[in-house]
Write a protein that holds these residues in place. Structure first.
Motif, PDB file in Angstrom:
ATOM      1  N   UNK A 102       0.797  -1.216   0.000  1.00 10.65           N
ATOM      2  CA  UNK A 102       0.000   0.000   0.000  1.00 10.65           C
ATOM      3  C   UNK A 102       0.828   1.263   0.000  1.00 10.65           C
ATOM      4  N   UNK A 103       0.118   2.365   0.082  1.00 16.58           N
ATOM      5  CA  UNK A 103       0.688   3.706   0.040  1.00 16.58           C
ATOM      6  C   UNK A 103       0.691   4.293   1.452  1.00 16.58           C
ATOM      7  N   UNK A 104       1.809   4.929   1.810  1.00 17.24           N
ATOM      8  CA  UNK A 104       1.925   5.591   3.105  1.00 17.24           C
ATOM      9  C   UNK A 104       2.416   7.009   2.903  1.00 17.24           C
ATOM     10  N   UNK A 105       1.980   7.908   3.768  1.00 21.96           N
ATOM     11  CA  UNK A 105       2.589   9.237   3.814  1.00 21.96           C
ATOM     12  C   UNK A 105       3.921   9.097   4.544  1.00 21.96           C
ATOM     13  N   UNK A 106       4.772  10.109   4.463  1.00 20.19           N
ATOM     14  CA  UNK A 106       6.075  10.055   5.135  1.00 20.19           C
ATOM     15  C   UNK A 106       5.935   9.931   6.649  1.00 20.19           C
ATOM     16  N   UNK A 107       4.795  10.363   7.197  1.00 22.40           N
ATOM     17  CA  UNK A 107       4.581  10.221   8.635  1.00 22.40           C
ATOM     18  C   UNK A 107       3.712   9.015   8.984  1.00 22.40           C
ATOM     19  N   UNK A 108       3.575   8.084   8.052  1.00 24.02           N
ATOM     20  CA  UNK A 108       2.969   6.793   8.350  1.00 24.02           C
ATOM     21  C   UNK A 108       1.467   6.701   8.239  1.00 24.02           C
ATOM     22  N   UNK A 109       0.802   7.690   7.644  1.00 20.18           N
ATOM     23  CA  UNK A 109      -0.651   7.629   7.476  1.00 20.18           C
ATOM     24  C   UNK A 109      -0.953   6.857   6.195  1.00 20.18           C
ATOM     25  N   UNK A 110      -1.903   5.950   6.266  1.00 21.70           N
ATOM     26  CA  UNK A 110      -2.217   5.121   5.108  1.00 21.70           C
ATOM     27  C   UNK A 110      -3.606   5.361   4.543  1.00 21.70           C
ATOM     28  N   UNK A 111      -4.438   6.110   5.193  1.00 20.39           N
ATOM     29  CA  UNK A 111      -5.825   6.171   4.758  1.00 20.39           C
ATOM     30  C   UNK A 111      -6.074   7.204   3.674  1.00 20.39           C
ATOM     31  N   UNK A 112      -7.110   6.987   2.930  1.00 26.11           N
ATOM     32  CA  UNK A 112      -7.703   7.941   2.001  1.00 26.11           C
ATOM     33  C   UNK A 112      -6.808   8.449   0.884  1.00 26.11           C
ATOM     34  N   UNK A 113      -6.016   7.591   0.244  1.00 27.81           N
ATOM     35  CA  UNK A 113      -5.281   8.098  -0.912  1.00 27.81           C
ATOM     36  C   UNK A 113      -6.205   8.412  -2.071  1.00 27.81           C
ATOM     37  N   UNK A 114      -7.390   7.793  -2.104  1.00 30.17           N
ATOM     38  CA  UNK A 114      -8.299   7.950  -3.234  1.00 30.17           C
ATOM     39  C   UNK A 114      -9.206   9.151  -3.187  1.00 30.17           C
ATOM     40  N   UNK A 115      -9.354   9.787  -2.071  1.00 33.29           N
ATOM     41  CA  UNK A 115     -10.206  10.965  -2.039  1.00 33.29           C
ATOM     42  C   UNK A 115     -10.800  11.229  -0.681  1.00 33.29           C
TER      43      UNK A 115
END
Length: 191
Positions: free
Chosen positions: A9-22
């Motif tokens: 999956x996709x993560x932000x640099x600070x480890x958040x994984x939710x809501x990449x789609x919108x």
């Protein structure tokens, strides 16, 4: 041969994984994946995974979000006939989408452990944050395929539990940095 369980999956640099789609997914910064400059090479990992995926696993919410889209998407056509597993204590058999391959409901981490102890290839978990955390806490995930995006979000769903637990070591299998700031990091869980 024991089956490998892989979270991707996709993560932000600070480890958040939710809501990449919108934003509809419930995070005010939703859509952050698509606000990063698109470079095909940065997403090559997703194509590489197809060759290795023998089954898909989802938590209930991710299954309900992905199944109606992926079942008809040409980008996900290779997934159509793969076996699928939904880990849920509340999903009923009537909620399984027809025409998207064999789908089985697993009710517990013990059911997942029994599945991974059977013969077969790699099972990939897409999204499914709550499931990923619970399976990680149960030491059932064998590998992580991470695409880390150059964005800080602060709040949001985390891939890894914040609860106090024993140290787990990861071994770097593969990594690459891309011009758009995305990092590919593939880790094996050391046991």
């Amino acid at each position: 041969m024991v089956r490998e369980l892989v979270w991707t999956g996709f993560l932000s640099a600070d480890g958040v994984m939710d809501s990449p789609g919108g934003e509809i997914e419930g995070h005010p910064a939703g859509g952050w994946v698509f606000r990063t400059d698109f470079l095909p090479d940065a997403f090559a990992l997703k194509g590489e995974e197809l060759a290795e995926t023998t089954a898909l696993m989802f938590g209930r919410r991710s299954y309900e979000a992905f199944a109606p889209v992926w079942s008809t998407s040409e980008d996900h056509a290779a997934y159509r006939d793969l076996p699928k597993y939904v880990v849920s204590s509340s999903l009923h058999e009537g909620a399984i989408l027809e025409g998207w391959g064999e789908t089985r409901i697993l009710r517990s981490a013990d059911d997942v452990a029994a599945l991974t102890a059977s013969d077969g290839g790699a099972i990939f978990i897409h999204g499914s944050g709550a499931l990923a955390r619970s399976l990680s806490d149960a030491d059932l995930i064998d590998r992580y395929h991470l695409l880390i995006f150059p964005v800080l979000l602060g709040e949001g769903k985390r891939l890894f539990s914040r609860s106090d637990q024993r140290e787990r070591r990861l071994r770097l299998r593969d990594s690459e940095a891309y011009a758009n700031g995305v990092l590919k990091v593939v880790y094996d869980v050391v046991r």
